[in-house]
Scaffold this motif. Structure first.
Motif, mmCIF file in Angstrom:
data_model
loop_
_atom_site.group_PDB
_atom_site.id
_atom_site.type_symbol
_atom_site.label_atom_id
_atom_site.label_comp_id
_atom_site.label_asym_id
_atom_site.label_seq_id
_atom_site.Cartn_x
_atom_site.Cartn_y
_atom_site.Cartn_z
ATOM 1 N N CYS A 29 -4.764 -11.057 0.124
ATOM 2 C CA CYS A 29 -5.735 -10.984 1.220
ATOM 3 C C CYS A 29 -7.180 -11.047 0.726
ATOM 4 O O CYS A 29 -7.538 -10.421 -0.272
ATOM 5 C CB CYS A 29 -5.511 -9.672 1.970
ATOM 6 S SG CYS A 29 -6.627 -9.483 3.361
ATOM 7 N N CYS A 86 -10.071 -3.650 6.921
ATOM 8 C CA CYS A 86 -8.668 -3.211 7.020
ATOM 9 C C CYS A 86 -8.398 -2.261 5.854
ATOM 10 O O CYS A 86 -8.844 -2.518 4.731
ATOM 11 C CB CYS A 86 -7.749 -4.434 6.946
ATOM 12 S SG CYS A 86 -6.000 -3.972 6.951
ATOM 13 N N TYR A 140 -5.639 -1.582 4.204
ATOM 14 C CA TYR A 140 -4.554 -1.867 3.265
ATOM 15 C C TYR A 140 -5.045 -2.686 2.066
ATOM 16 O O TYR A 140 -6.230 -2.982 1.955
ATOM 17 C CB TYR A 140 -3.407 -2.561 4.002
ATOM 18 C CG TYR A 140 -2.793 -1.669 5.051
ATOM 19 C CD1 TYR A 140 -2.287 -0.427 4.699
ATOM 20 C CD2 TYR A 140 -2.746 -2.045 6.387
ATOM 21 C CE1 TYR A 140 -1.742 0.417 5.655
ATOM 22 C CE2 TYR A 140 -2.198 -1.208 7.350
ATOM 23 C CZ TYR A 140 -1.697 0.019 6.982
ATOM 24 O OH TYR A 140 -1.169 0.850 7.923
ATOM 25 N N CYS A 175 -3.234 -5.665 0.481
ATOM 26 C CA CYS A 175 -2.355 -6.791 0.150
ATOM 27 C C CYS A 175 -3.041 -7.718 -0.862
ATOM 28 O O CYS A 175 -4.216 -8.078 -0.672
ATOM 29 C CB CYS A 175 -1.998 -7.562 1.417
ATOM 30 S SG CYS A 175 -1.442 -6.476 2.734
ATOM 31 N N LYS A 225 2.165 -5.105 -0.390
ATOM 32 C CA LYS A 225 2.210 -4.897 1.056
ATOM 33 C C LYS A 225 3.234 -3.798 1.327
ATOM 34 O O LYS A 225 4.197 -3.966 2.073
ATOM 35 C CB LYS A 225 2.589 -6.213 1.751
ATOM 36 C CG LYS A 225 2.350 -6.147 3.242
ATOM 37 C CD LYS A 225 1.734 -7.373 3.829
ATOM 38 C CE LYS A 225 1.225 -7.054 5.228
ATOM 39 N NZ LYS A 225 0.201 -7.899 5.712
ATOM 40 N N GLN A 229 3.056 -1.152 2.981
ATOM 41 C CA GLN A 229 3.119 -0.574 4.332
ATOM 42 C C GLN A 229 4.170 -1.265 5.201
ATOM 43 O O GLN A 229 4.623 -0.709 6.193
ATOM 44 C CB GLN A 229 1.735 -0.606 5.003
ATOM 45 C CG GLN A 229 1.216 -1.961 5.434
ATOM 46 C CD GLN A 229 0.507 -2.725 4.319
ATOM 47 O OE1 GLN A 229 0.676 -2.439 3.140
ATOM 48 N NE2 GLN A 229 -0.279 -3.736 4.681
HETATM 49 S S1 SF4 Z 1 -3.197 -9.004 4.824
HETATM 50 FE FE1 SF4 Z 1 -2.989 -6.789 4.418
HETATM 51 S S2 SF4 Z 1 -5.019 -6.083 3.743
HETATM 52 FE FE2 SF4 Z 1 -5.271 -8.122 4.697
HETATM 53 S S3 SF4 Z 1 -5.814 -7.710 6.822
HETATM 54 FE FE3 SF4 Z 1 -3.576 -7.967 6.792
HETATM 55 S S4 SF4 Z 1 -2.740 -5.873 6.463
HETATM 56 FE FE4 SF4 Z 1 -4.949 -5.821 5.990
#
Ligand code: SF4
Ligand code: B12
Length: 612
Positions: A222, A215, A217, A219, A331, A333
Motif C-alpha cells: 500500500c 489508514c 493498517y 499492508c 495484511k 487484519q
Molecule cells: S491496503 Fe491496507 S493499509 Fe492500505 S488503505 Fe487498505 S487496509 Fe489500509
C-alpha cells in the motif's frame, strides 16, 4: 460561467489537467464518457476557486480556472497555449493527481507547455510516494526536473496551493514543493467541486468526494499510509452536507466516497448520521459507494447505519483467501474466518459487494489461483471480483525493498496500472503469471457464475438483480474486450492519431483509421452478444418460480460444521492455521482467565496448551 476581468484586472490562467495513461499501442486511454468525475481534480478546483475568492495574487489579478479530465476529454496543448497567449499570456499548468502509471503521459504533456515557456507543476501519488519512500528521486523524476518541470509533494490544503500560484505568477516556480512532513487537517477546507460540464462527460449522475484520508493498517503493497499517513483525518458533517447539497441542486444524487477505508474514518458515525438526516429531509434519493476493510462488520452499527445512510455498493479489500499470503503482505487484519459473515451482513442490508483480489503473492501458482477463484465462487456471497497484479507501486514498502535490493522492476511507469506485470514472481514464470491473471478474470465472469450471482440477488428481499447485472457486465466487458482494467473503463473508446506516446512514430492514416473503425465494430458486436446472453439469463432468473427460494452454500446461514466442511478453511495455504488461531481467540474471548502468558509478539498461551 467565465467572468470578465474588469479593465484594471490582469488575467492569470490556472489550467488543471488530470492526465490519463497510454494503452499498449501508445495511445491515451480516453472515452466518450468515463465512469466517475475525478475527485483530485475536484479538490484542486475547489482550492483554486477559494484562492481566487481570497485574491491571493492581489486585487489586480483574476485567476481563471480551466479543468480537464483526460479520461473523457482530449487535451490539446497547442490550443491551450494559443488561448493563454491570446488572453493575457500568464498561466500555471498543473498536472494533477498524477499516479505512477500516468507520469509518462504527464511529462509528455508538460514538454509541450515547457517549450512554450509556460510554468508546469506536477502533483499526485507518484511524486509524493517517491519523495516519501526513496532516498533519492528516481531517474524519471530527475529527467522531468531537468526539463524545467516543478513538483508538488504532499497535500495542497491549508493554503499551500497559494504559494505555488504566487510563485508561478512571479515567474519563480521552485523545483520542488515538499510538504510531506505535515499532513493538513481537512475540516473547513473548500469542498471538492467541478463545473457541471464535467459531470456530463461521465456517467452523468455520479460524483466523487473524499471525507477522510489515512489508514491505521500497514499492508506492504500500500502507498496510502506512506503518503497520507496512518492517522485518520476527516471532513466535518457540515462539510459533507455542503458537498451533498451543492451536487443535489445540480441533480447529482449518487456519490463515490473515495476514502480508502471509510470504516477507519474516526468520524464515520456523525457522517452517516448526517446522511441519514439528509435522506429523511430534503435529499431523499441520495446513494453512496464506499470502500471498507474486512473488519467493518465488527464495528457496532456500522453496516446498519451505512444502509440507512444510503450505501448501496461497497468495495472491500479482501485481497486474498490464503492466510499465508495475507501474512506475507502484512495484511494481518484480514481473517478469512470473518469473510463469510462480513459479506452476508452487507448482503442482508442490500449492498452490492465488490472485492479487490491480488494475484501473484509468493504462495501463488496458476493452479492455486484458479482453485481459489472456484472456492470464492462457491463459498463467498460476493457480487464482483476485481483482480489486480501484485504491483510494487512507488510509495509502497514493497517498492522500497525491491529498490534497495536492486531487484528488477519494469522501468516503464506507464505499466504500473495493476493490469500489467512489472516484476518477476518467485515461483511462476512471467508468462505463467500473466496467463494466471487473465485466466482468473475469465474463471470468475463465466455465464454460469453470472447466473448464480443473479439468482442470489433475486432471492434477496433487498437485492437489485438489474443493477447487479449492469455492474457485472461492466467488469466482464471491459476486462475481456478493452485491454484495460475495468476501473479505467468507459463508454466508447476514443483514439487520436496525433496523440501517440513521445518517441513512437505517427501511424499511417490508411492503417490507423480502418483499424480503429474495425476494432470499434468488432467490440460493439461482442458487447451486443454478451449483453444478449446475460440479459436472457436475467430474464430467466427473474421469471423463475423458485426465485425467492433459491439458495446455495455461499448465501445459506452459517452451519454448525462450517469450519470443518468448507474448502475456504482447508484447501487454502495457511487456512488450517488460521482456523486454529480463530479457535484459540474464541477460547480466550469465552474464558479470558485461561490465558496464562502473552508473548511480546502478542501470541497468547492457554492453560491447556501450557500443560501439554
Ligand atoms: S491496503 Fe491496507 S493499509 Fe492500505 S488503505 Fe487498505 S487496509 Fe489500509
Ligand atoms: C478514488 C481512487 C480511484 C478511483 C477514481 C475515482 C475518482 N474519479 O476520483 C478509481 C476507482 C477509478 C481509481 C482507479 C485507479 N487507481 Co486509484 N485511487 C483512488 C484513491 C482511493 C483516492 C484518490 C483521491 O481522490 N485522493 C484524494 C486526493 C485529494 O489526493 P491526491 O490525489 O493525492 O491529491 C492531493 C495532492 O496529491 C495534491 N496534488 C495533486 N495534484 C496536484 C497538482 C498540483 C499542481 C498541486 C499544487 C498539488 C497537487 O493536492 C491534492 C489535494 O490535497 C487513491 C488513494 C488515495 N488515498 O488517494 C487511489 C490511487 C490514487 N489509485 C491508484 C491506482 C494504481 C489506480 C489504478 C491504476 C488501479 C486500477 N487498475 O484500478 C486506476 C487508474 C484509473 C485512472 N484512470 O485514474 C494508486 C496510485 C499509486 C501510484 N503510485 O500511482 C492509489 C494511490 C491507490 C493505491 N493502490 O495505492 N482510483
Amino acid at each position: 460561467m467565465i467572468s470578465t476581468p474588469s479593465r484594471l484586472q490582469t488575467l492569470f490562467h490556472f489550467v488543471m489537467i488530470k492526465p490519463t495513461h497510454y494503452d499498449d499501442d501508445g495511445y491515451p486511454i480516453q472515452w466518450f464518457r468515463s465512469a466517475i468525475p475525478s475527485n483530485t481534480l475536484a479538490c484542486l478546483n475547489g482550492l483554486a476557486q477559494d484562492a481566487d475568492r481570497r485574491q491571493v495574487l492581489g486585487l489586480q489579478v483574476q485567476i481563471r480556472l480551466h479543468t480537464y479530465d483526460e479520461t473523457n476529454r482530449r487535451v490539446r496543448p497547442d490550443k491551450i497555449i494559443r488561448m493563454i497567449s491570446k488572453e493575457g499570456g500568464k498561466a500555471l499548468i498543473g498536472l494533477v493527481g498524477v499516479q505512477s502509471n500516468q507520469f509518462p503521459r504527464a511529462v509528455d504533456l508538460a514538454r509541450r507547455f515547457v517549450a512554450a515557456q509556460l510554468p508546469v507543476c506536477i502533483g499526485g501519488f507518484h511524486i509524493s510516494g517517491c519523495i516519501a519512500m526513496l532516498p533519492e528521486m528516481p531517474p524519471d523524476m530527475r529527467e522531468a526536473q531537468a526539463l524545467g518541470i516543478s513538483f508538488f509533494a504532499g497535500e495542497a490544503e491549508d493554503g499551500r496551493l497559494d504559494q505555488v500560484l504566487r510563485d508561478a505568477w512571479n515567474g519563480k516556480l521552485a523545483p520542488l514543493y515538499n510538504h510531506m512532513d505535515q499532513l493538513p487537517a481537512l475540516q473547513g477546507e473548500p469542498s471538492p467541486t467541478l463545473p457541471r460540464k464535467h459531470i456530463r462527460r461521465t456517467s452523468g449522475s455520479l460524483s466523487s468526494m473524499d471525507l477522510g484520508r489515512g489508514c491505521p493498517y500497514q499492508c506492504s503493497f500500500c502507498t496510502i499510509i506512506n503518503v497520507q499517513g496512518r492517522k485518520s483525518r476527516f471532513r466535518s458533517p457540515d462539510d459533507l452536507e455542503r458537498i451533498v447539497r451543492e451536487n443535489y441542486a445540480q441533480g447529482i444524487k449518487r456519490f463515490f466516497i473515495t476514502d480508502d477505508n471509510f470504516a477507519r474514518n474516526r468520524d464515520w458515525e456523525p457522517l452517516f448520521d448526517r446522511l441519514i438526516a439528509l435522506r429523511a429531509g430534503d435529499c431523499p434519493k441520495i446513494g453512496f459507494t464506499i470502500q471498507v476493510d474486512t473488519l467493518c462488520h465488527k464495528i457496532p452499527n456500522f453496516i446498519e447505519k451505512a444502509a440507512q445512510a444510503g450505501v448501496r455498493r461497497v468495495f472491500i479489500g479482501l485481497e486474498n483467501i490464503n492466510p499465508d499470503n495475507l501474512i506475507a503482505a502484512k495484511k494481518r487484519q484480514n481473517k478469512i474466518t470473518d469473510y463469510r459473515q462480513m459479506l452476508q451482513k452487507w448482503r442482508e442490508h442490500g449492498a452490492i459487494t465488490c472485492a479487490g483480489y491480488i494475484i501473484g503473492f509468493p504462495g501463488d501458482s496458476k493452479a492455486s489461483i484458479l482453485r481459489d477463484i472456484e472456492i470464492i465462487k462457491r463459498e463467498l456471497p460476493l457480487d464482483i471480483l476485481e483482480l489486480f497484479f501484485l504491483t510494487p507501486l512507488p510509495g509502497s514498502e514493497d517498492h522500497k525493498i525491491l529498490w534497495q535490493n536492486g531487484t528488477w522492476m519494469d522501468p516503464d511507469m506507464n505499466k504500473y496500472d495493476l493490469n500489467h506485470r512489472v516484476a518477476h514472481h518467485s515461483k511462476m514464470s512471467d508468462a505463467e503469471w500473466e496467463d494466471a491473471y487473465r485466466a482468473a478474470w475469465e474463471a470468475f465472469y463465466t455465464p454460469e457464475h453470472i447466473r448464480t450471482i443473479l439468482c442470489r440477488a433475486a432471492a434477496n428481499r433487498l437485492g437489485r438483480p438489474k443493477t447487479a447485472l449492469t455492474t457485472l457486465l461492466w467488469f466482464k466487458l471491459v476486462s475481456a474486450y478493452e485491454g484495460v482494467h475495468p476501473l479505467e473503463g468507459g463508454a466508447l473508446r476514443m483514439k487520436f492519431r496525433s496523440d501517440r506516446r513521445h518517441g513512437l512514430p505517427r501511424e499511417n492514416a490508411l492503417v490507423f483509421y480502418p483499424r480503429y473503425l474495425a476494432q470499434t465494430a468488432v467490440k460493439a458486436w461482442r458487447y451486443w452478444l454478451t449483453y444478449r446472453e446475460c440479459k436472457s439469463i436475467l430474464d430467466e432468473v427473474l421469471s423463475s418460480q423458485n426465485r425467492s427460494t433459491y439458495t446455495d452454500l455461499a448465501i445459506a446461514a452459517p452451519r454448525e460444521d462450517e469450519f470443518e466442511a468448507l474448502d475456504l478453511y482447508h484447501a487454502t495455504n495457511g487456512g488450517e492455521a488460521a482456523l486454529a488461531r480463530k479457535r484459540r481467540d474464541d477460547a480466550i474471548r469465552n474464558n479470558p482467565s485461561r490465558v496464562i502468558w502473552q508473548t511480546p509478539a502478542g501470541s497468547r498461551l492457554l492453560v491447556d496448551e501450557a500443560i501439554e
